[in-house]
Design a protein around this motif. Structure first.
Motif, PDB file in Angstrom:
ATOM      1  N   ALA A 147       4.770   0.754   6.976  1.00 58.56           N
ATOM      2  CA  ALA A 147       5.763  -0.233   7.394  1.00 58.56           C
ATOM      3  C   ALA A 147       5.084  -1.472   7.976  1.00 58.56           C
ATOM      4  O   ALA A 147       5.489  -2.611   7.701  1.00 58.56           O
ATOM      5  CB  ALA A 147       6.722   0.389   8.414  1.00 58.56           C
ATOM      6  N   GLY A 148       4.039  -1.247   8.773  1.00 58.25           N
ATOM      7  CA  GLY A 148       3.300  -2.378   9.337  1.00 58.25           C
ATOM      8  C   GLY A 148       2.629  -3.207   8.262  1.00 58.25           C
ATOM      9  O   GLY A 148       2.627  -4.451   8.321  1.00 58.25           O
ATOM     10  N   ILE A 149       2.064  -2.545   7.260  1.00 62.46           N
ATOM     11  CA  ILE A 149       1.444  -3.268   6.146  1.00 62.46           C
ATOM     12  C   ILE A 149       2.499  -4.054   5.375  1.00 62.46           C
ATOM     13  O   ILE A 149       2.238  -5.176   4.912  1.00 62.46           O
ATOM     14  CB  ILE A 149       0.712  -2.281   5.214  1.00 62.46           C
ATOM     15  N   GLY A 150       3.702  -3.492   5.246  1.00 61.11           N
ATOM     16  CA  GLY A 150       4.785  -4.198   4.554  1.00 61.11           C
ATOM     17  C   GLY A 150       5.125  -5.515   5.227  1.00 61.11           C
ATOM     18  O   GLY A 150       5.322  -6.546   4.558  1.00 61.11           O
ATOM     19  N   LEU A 164      -0.037  -4.270   0.380  1.00 63.92           N
ATOM     20  CA  LEU A 164       0.991  -3.224   0.375  1.00 63.92           C
ATOM     21  C   LEU A 164       1.107  -2.585  -1.002  1.00 63.92           C
ATOM     22  O   LEU A 164       1.276  -1.365  -1.128  1.00 63.92           O
ATOM     23  CB  LEU A 164       2.344  -3.807   0.790  1.00 63.92           C
ATOM     24  N   LEU A 165       1.019  -3.396  -2.027  1.00 67.18           N
ATOM     25  CA  LEU A 165       1.098  -2.918  -3.402  1.00 67.18           C
ATOM     26  C   LEU A 165       0.072  -1.801  -3.635  1.00 67.18           C
ATOM     27  O   LEU A 165       0.387  -0.726  -4.147  1.00 67.18           O
ATOM     28  CB  LEU A 165       0.870  -4.107  -4.322  1.00 67.18           C
ATOM     29  N   PHE A 166      -1.169  -2.061  -3.250  1.00 64.26           N
ATOM     30  CA  PHE A 166      -2.221  -1.058  -3.414  1.00 64.26           C
ATOM     31  C   PHE A 166      -1.964   0.167  -2.547  1.00 64.26           C
ATOM     32  O   PHE A 166      -2.184   1.304  -2.968  1.00 64.26           O
ATOM     33  CB  PHE A 166      -3.580  -1.661  -3.056  1.00 64.26           C
ATOM     34  N   ILE A 221       8.219 -10.450  -5.269  1.00 58.16           N
ATOM     35  CA  ILE A 221       7.192  -9.708  -4.527  1.00 58.16           C
ATOM     36  C   ILE A 221       7.605  -9.511  -3.071  1.00 58.16           C
ATOM     37  O   ILE A 221       7.427  -8.422  -2.500  1.00 58.16           O
ATOM     38  CB  ILE A 221       5.839 -10.427  -4.615  1.00 58.16           C
ATOM     39  N   ALA A 222       8.181 -10.542  -2.458  1.00 58.48           N
ATOM     40  CA  ALA A 222       8.645 -10.419  -1.071  1.00 58.48           C
ATOM     41  C   ALA A 222       9.745  -9.368  -0.950  1.00 58.48           C
ATOM     42  O   ALA A 222       9.803  -8.630   0.043  1.00 58.48           O
ATOM     43  CB  ALA A 222       9.142 -11.770  -0.568  1.00 58.48           C
ATOM     44  N   THR A 223      10.611  -9.285  -1.960  1.00 55.15           N
ATOM     45  CA  THR A 223      11.660  -8.264  -1.956  1.00 55.15           C
ATOM     46  C   THR A 223      11.061  -6.863  -1.920  1.00 55.15           C
ATOM     47  O   THR A 223      11.528  -5.980  -1.193  1.00 55.15           O
ATOM     48  CB  THR A 223      12.556  -8.411  -3.202  1.00 55.15           C
ATOM     49  N   SER A 224      10.004  -6.657  -2.703  1.00 63.33           N
ATOM     50  CA  SER A 224       9.316  -5.366  -2.703  1.00 63.33           C
ATOM     51  C   SER A 224       8.773  -5.036  -1.318  1.00 63.33           C
ATOM     52  O   SER A 224       8.932  -3.903  -0.824  1.00 63.33           O
ATOM     53  CB  SER A 224       8.180  -5.387  -3.725  1.00 63.33           C
ATOM     54  N   CYS A 225       8.142  -6.014  -0.682  1.00 62.57           N
ATOM     55  CA  CYS A 225       7.567  -5.789   0.645  1.00 62.57           C
ATOM     56  C   CYS A 225       8.633  -5.452   1.678  1.00 62.57           C
ATOM     57  O   CYS A 225       8.441  -4.577   2.536  1.00 62.57           O
ATOM     58  CB  CYS A 225       6.780  -7.023   1.094  1.00 62.57           C
ATOM     59  N   ILE A 226       9.762  -6.137   1.587  1.00 63.15           N
ATOM     60  CA  ILE A 226      10.863  -5.893   2.540  1.00 63.15           C
ATOM     61  C   ILE A 226      11.444  -4.495   2.342  1.00 63.15           C
ATOM     62  O   ILE A 226      11.709  -3.769   3.304  1.00 63.15           O
ATOM     63  CB  ILE A 226      11.944  -6.971   2.381  1.00 63.15           C
TER      64      ILE A 226
END
Length: 461
Positions: free
Chosen positions: A420-423, A263-265, A323-328
């Motif tokens: 969103a799916g990648i997140g 997701l970062l990339f 990192i999980a916070t970023s993804c959420i």
């Protein structure tokens, strides 16, 4: 003759001085800034001029897809670079390998700026572009792991997240420099001038030679990390290749790290490359290059600040949580992004770009400490590089290419659904990663994926 054991505990050595730590932090940040500047000016040019310069016969839509196809080439080269330079970084040292990647990137970038366009040499122009882009990918594939290991293996106890974030600010500073260079060139030659299309875009590529010389001087001035020096005998006496050992001992960590950072990339390269194209295209927001490039420079300052802040927060709350916070956060934001951009204003573009890149930065800061912590010293360069660049293939190479195709067939809103799916996928991978923040990087004792120690053979005298 008296000799000192190269596997003496690092804890018995005097800690690095503040001057040394400052020099290492600056060297890592400067090196990644230069490497990613070279990498990003390609992305900016791919969005603004490459469809016209190298793919004029394909038309606007197909030319843009082809242009981003060459952009994606580097991401498939990055894992190869991670393996090649990871091998040498684990065998001969971080410093020598980083000097090689810097020179390799600099030469390829300058040569891109010298390629004649398709109207002059025909199909040879895009072929040369792809070859040099592949070389750029090899260099960046070997750069990131070495730069983060450089600071992580020097970092004081309890501050690895902070120090690991210094090389991580390189991309944001590089994005600002790339946007600024193109902006100045654009203002000088005009927004839609023939001079910008034929000559102006080449200036940032050729001027990168100056930055490379500065980076070379900085990297030559630093010493090899104490952690690597202590593990040198264990590394060189091993009969196994770093690539084989990392895959055999820690395949789970490599795959999960790649999934965590996908997701970062995706956020970063959609923000810096695809949104630049979307904002300036007739089918998109129809903003001027000056407006888009100026907005990118402003956004970069927020991204750099968020990167450092998230590194500090990871020392306090843990890498995985940050990192999980970023993804959420990325899941709802991805669904809101293109409805916001549909306003077709500079403010909407600035908001969309800045928030997207800040969410990226929240994950990117801690990643500089997270990946080095997962792997053992003798194959740390290789393992960290493979996990990072695996994410680059999917998130940075495939996702922008798929995004360009989705926008043409299903509309821009479908890109938000994809993100969103990648997140969701990345947050699950992040939570599944082992937590090794409290373990010292200098212990030299390998662990399997299940965290069980494996007995290390005695070093040869």
């Amino acid at each position: 003759m008296t000799s000192v054991s190269p596997i003496s505990p690092a804890g018995l050595q005097a800690p690095p001085s503040r001057k040394t730590l400052r020099k290492v932090a600056f060297a890592s940040a400067a090196g990644t800034t230069i490497e990613f500047y070279d990498f990003f000016i390609y992305g900016t040019a791919a969005a603004l001029v490459f469809p016209v310069v190298f793919f004029p016969a394909l038309g606007a839509a197909a030319g843009t897809i082809a242009s981003f196809g060459t952009f994606a080439v580097a991401f498939f080269a990055r894992p190869v670079g991670a393996i090649i330079f990871g091998h040498f970084g684990d065998r001969i040292g971080r410093k020598k390998t980083l000097i090689t990647t810097l020179l390799m990137m600099g030469i390829a970038t300058v040569m891109i700026g010298l390629i004649p366009d398709a109207s002059t040499i025909g199909v040879a122009a895009p072929i040369l572009l792809v070859v040099l882009r592949f070389v750029q990918g090899l260099a960046v594939g070997g750069e990131w792991a070495g730069a983060t290991l450089l600071v992580a293996e020097y970092a004081p106890k309890g501050k690895r997240g902070l120090f690991g974030s210094f090389p991580q600010i390189g991309p944001s500073v590089a994005f600002a420099l790339a946007s600024g260079t193109f902006l100045l060139t654009n203002l000088t030659l005009g927004d839609k001038s023939e001079a910008f299309i034929t000559i102006g875009w080449r200036v940032p590529f050729i001027l990168s030679a100056v930055l490379v010389l500065v980076g070379l001087w900085v990297r030559l001035s630093i010493e090899e990390t104490p952690v690597f020096k202590n593990a040198a005998t264990v590394t060189t006496s091993s009969t196994k290749l770093p690539i084989l050992e990392s895959i055999k001992r820690q395949p789970r960590e490599i795959l999960l790290a790649g999934g965590s950072l996908t997701l970062l990339f995706a956020l970063f390269y959609l923000g810096t490359a695809y949104l630049t194209s979307y904002a300036t295209s007739p089918a998109g927001m129809q903003l001027s290059r000056v407006e888009v490039l100026s907005t990118g420079i402003v956004a970069s300052f927020f991204v750099a600040a968020a990167t450092l802040a998230s590194g500090v927060l990871s020392d306090r709350f843990g890498r995985k949580k940050v990192i999980a916070t970023s993804c959420i956060l990325a899941v709802p934001w991805s669904l809101l992004l293109f409805p916001i951009l549909s306003a077709n204003t500079v403010f909407a573009f600035g908001l969309g770009l800045t928030v997207t890149l800040v969410i990226f930065a929240i994950a990117y800061g801690p990643a500089g400490a997270l990946l080095p912590e997962l792997f053992e010293t003798r194959y740390r360069y290789t393992g960290a590089g493979m996990g990072y660049n695996l994410a680059g293939v999917v998130g940075g190479g495939i996702v922008p290419l798929v995004a360009a195709q989705l926008a043409g067939t299903s509309g821009a809103w479908s890109i938000g659904v994809l993100l969103a799916g990648i997140g969701v996928f990345s947050v699950l991978c992040t939570l599944a990663l082992p937590n090794r923040e409290k373990r010292g990087l200098e212990d030299g004792k390998p662990h399997t994926s299940s965290e069980q120690p494996v007995t290390e053979p005695a070093a040869r005298p």
